[in-house]
Scaffold this motif. Sequence first.
Motif, short mmCIF file in Angstrom:
data_model
loop_
_atom_site.label_atom_id
_atom_site.label_comp_id
_atom_site.label_asym_id
_atom_site.label_seq_id
_atom_site.Cartn_x
_atom_site.Cartn_y
_atom_site.Cartn_z
N ALA A 195 -61.49 102.22 10.00
CA ALA A 195 -62.11 100.82 9.96
C ALA A 195 -61.59 100.46 10.53
N ARG A 196 -60.40 100.90 11.04
CA ARG A 196 -59.18 101.04 12.43
C ARG A 196 -59.85 101.40 13.09
N LEU A 197 -60.14 102.86 13.53
CA LEU A 197 -60.52 103.79 14.48
C LEU A 197 -62.69 102.94 15.51
N ARG A 198 -63.10 102.82 14.15
CA ARG A 198 -63.50 102.01 14.13
C ARG A 198 -63.53 100.40 15.51
N ALA A 199 -62.92 99.91 14.78
CA ALA A 199 -62.35 98.54 15.41
C ALA A 199 -61.82 98.70 16.93
N TRP A 200 -61.24 99.36 16.48
CA TRP A 200 -60.49 100.46 18.21
C TRP A 200 -61.57 100.68 19.39
N LEU A 201 -63.18 101.43 18.71
CA LEU A 201 -63.56 101.70 19.65
C LEU A 201 -64.36 99.97 20.22
N TYR A 202 -64.61 99.76 19.46
CA TYR A 202 -65.31 98.07 19.52
C TYR A 202 -64.46 97.47 20.79
N LEU A 223 -66.03 92.73 20.56
CA LEU A 223 -64.79 91.38 20.70
C LEU A 223 -65.02 91.42 19.45
N ASP A 224 -65.95 90.44 19.29
CA ASP A 224 -65.86 89.94 17.64
C ASP A 224 -66.65 90.60 16.53
N ALA A 225 -67.30 92.15 16.68
CA ALA A 225 -67.61 93.45 15.98
C ALA A 225 -66.07 93.81 15.71
N ALA A 226 -65.07 94.14 16.77
CA ALA A 226 -63.61 94.32 16.27
C ALA A 226 -62.28 93.75 15.88
N MET A 227 -62.54 92.41 16.08
CA MET A 227 -62.28 91.04 15.06
C MET A 227 -62.74 91.17 13.74
N ALA A 228 -63.86 91.78 13.88
CA ALA A 228 -64.36 91.82 12.34
C ALA A 228 -64.02 93.15 11.55
N THR A 229 -64.06 93.72 12.58
CA THR A 229 -63.90 95.27 11.74
C THR A 229 -62.02 95.91 11.51
N ILE A 230 -61.55 95.69 11.83
CA ILE A 230 -59.79 95.75 11.67
C ILE A 230 -59.72 95.18 10.51
N PRO A 231 -58.27 96.19 9.83
CA PRO A 231 -58.01 95.77 8.36
C PRO A 231 -57.83 94.97 8.32
N VAL A 241 -55.43 109.71 13.02
CA VAL A 241 -55.19 109.09 14.62
C VAL A 241 -53.86 109.15 15.18
N ALA A 242 -52.99 110.41 15.46
CA ALA A 242 -51.80 109.83 15.41
C ALA A 242 -51.82 108.62 16.73
N SER A 243 -52.03 108.84 17.41
CA SER A 243 -51.84 108.73 18.46
C SER A 243 -53.01 106.76 18.88
N LEU A 244 -53.51 107.00 17.54
CA LEU A 244 -54.44 105.32 17.53
C LEU A 244 -53.06 104.07 16.53
N PHE A 245 -52.45 102.99 17.05
CA PHE A 245 -52.41 102.65 16.96
C PHE A 245 -52.65 100.60 17.01
N LEU A 246 -52.72 100.13 15.66
CA LEU A 246 -53.81 98.86 15.96
C LEU A 246 -53.78 98.32 14.82
N ASN A 247 -53.24 97.30 15.26
CA ASN A 247 -53.62 96.13 13.74
C ASN A 247 -53.79 94.50 14.37
N THR A 248 -53.45 93.36 13.51
CA THR A 248 -54.65 92.45 13.98
C THR A 248 -53.76 91.62 15.11
N ALA A 249 -52.37 91.73 14.88
CA ALA A 249 -51.07 91.85 16.34
C ALA A 249 -52.15 92.30 17.79
N LEU A 251 -54.82 93.78 18.40
CA LEU A 251 -56.10 93.20 18.63
C LEU A 251 -56.13 92.30 19.30
N SER A 252 -55.25 91.14 19.14
CA SER A 252 -55.10 89.76 19.68
C SER A 252 -54.51 89.77 20.89
N ARG A 253 -53.56 90.75 21.03
CA ARG A 253 -53.18 90.60 22.39
C ARG A 253 -53.89 91.53 22.92
#
Length: 336
Positions: A195-202, A223-231, A241-249, A251-253
């Motif tokens: 789900a983190r990767l899908r949010a990143w793609l959105y 953008l709405d889809a990303a916010m709805a998908t991020i764990p 994917v080791a190079s992918l860093f993404l959480n709600t914080a 994604l807020s940025r």
Amino acid sequence: MYVSEWENGKRTISDRYAEILRRLLGATDAELRGGGNAAAVPMTDGYDELLSRIDSASSVSESMVATLNDQTELLRTMDRQMGASGLVDQMTGHLARLEDALNFAVLPSARRPVALALVGASTLAAWQAIDSGAIERAWRHYELAKRAARDAESPTHLAHAMAEQAYVLCEAGRPALGVELVRDAHRILGTSGSARLRAWLYAAEAELCAHVSELEDDCRRALDAAMATIPPGSEERDPDVASLFLNTAHLSRWQGNVLALLGDGDAVTSLYDALKVVDPTFVRAKAGLHTDLAQAHLARAEYDDANTHLKQARLLASRTGSVRQRRRVDLLSERL
């Protein structure tokens, strides 16, 4: 006599003889003259050398792949704290070792772990090249990453490499084409991947759409889809994917960045919230955050605040040697 002297390095091969030998031996000029030594001339059939390379590649153990991944991780840490400019030679050598290991690995069981290690290293090298303004080099590294991902039969890594490559198109002035590439990446990923990767793609799609005036509605939907998908939660690293860093914080940025690109006044709130929680070791990301805040304040005609953040962004961008961020700062400074 000439052959003996060529083999022993006592005589260089002249252009006249090089032309004859290329036709006779089916060798390239580089093979004939390699290192100024005629030992590079394929006077033998070369099978022993080939088998030696294959044997070396087949002996790359799980622990060796883990070591190579650790080297990539070290380079990634150095990159986010100090920037890419001082790591070019190290990354080039690291990629060469990984690519060489993959080229001579025969069986899928040996190829897949090396290929996945190569994906991680080449996407890192590509992003560093983007940051350094070396766009063509970035493109080539992403092509290498995509080939390695296909070799590893990993739609997850292929989708990530494709979506990052879309940023090269955006930097080159073709954001609409980049949008299509990200959407293709999402189709390739399908229902696989985290789900983190899908949010990143959105989120990547939203950012690229923000650069295309007629795609503002698509931008907001993505953008709405990303916010709805991020764990939920503070965990930031993707398990695959080791190079992918993404959480709600994070994604807020990112949301603030996209809204700033759209000239939306709500960007400021998201960006200041992100500034409070940004990891201090992500120096280049912090430079981008200050640049985003400057852009958001400019959209609200708050020029003093914009200037404050541009100064901080310029300082951090210079610290990491980020050509990409300095270019953004310079373009925004022209609007003050």
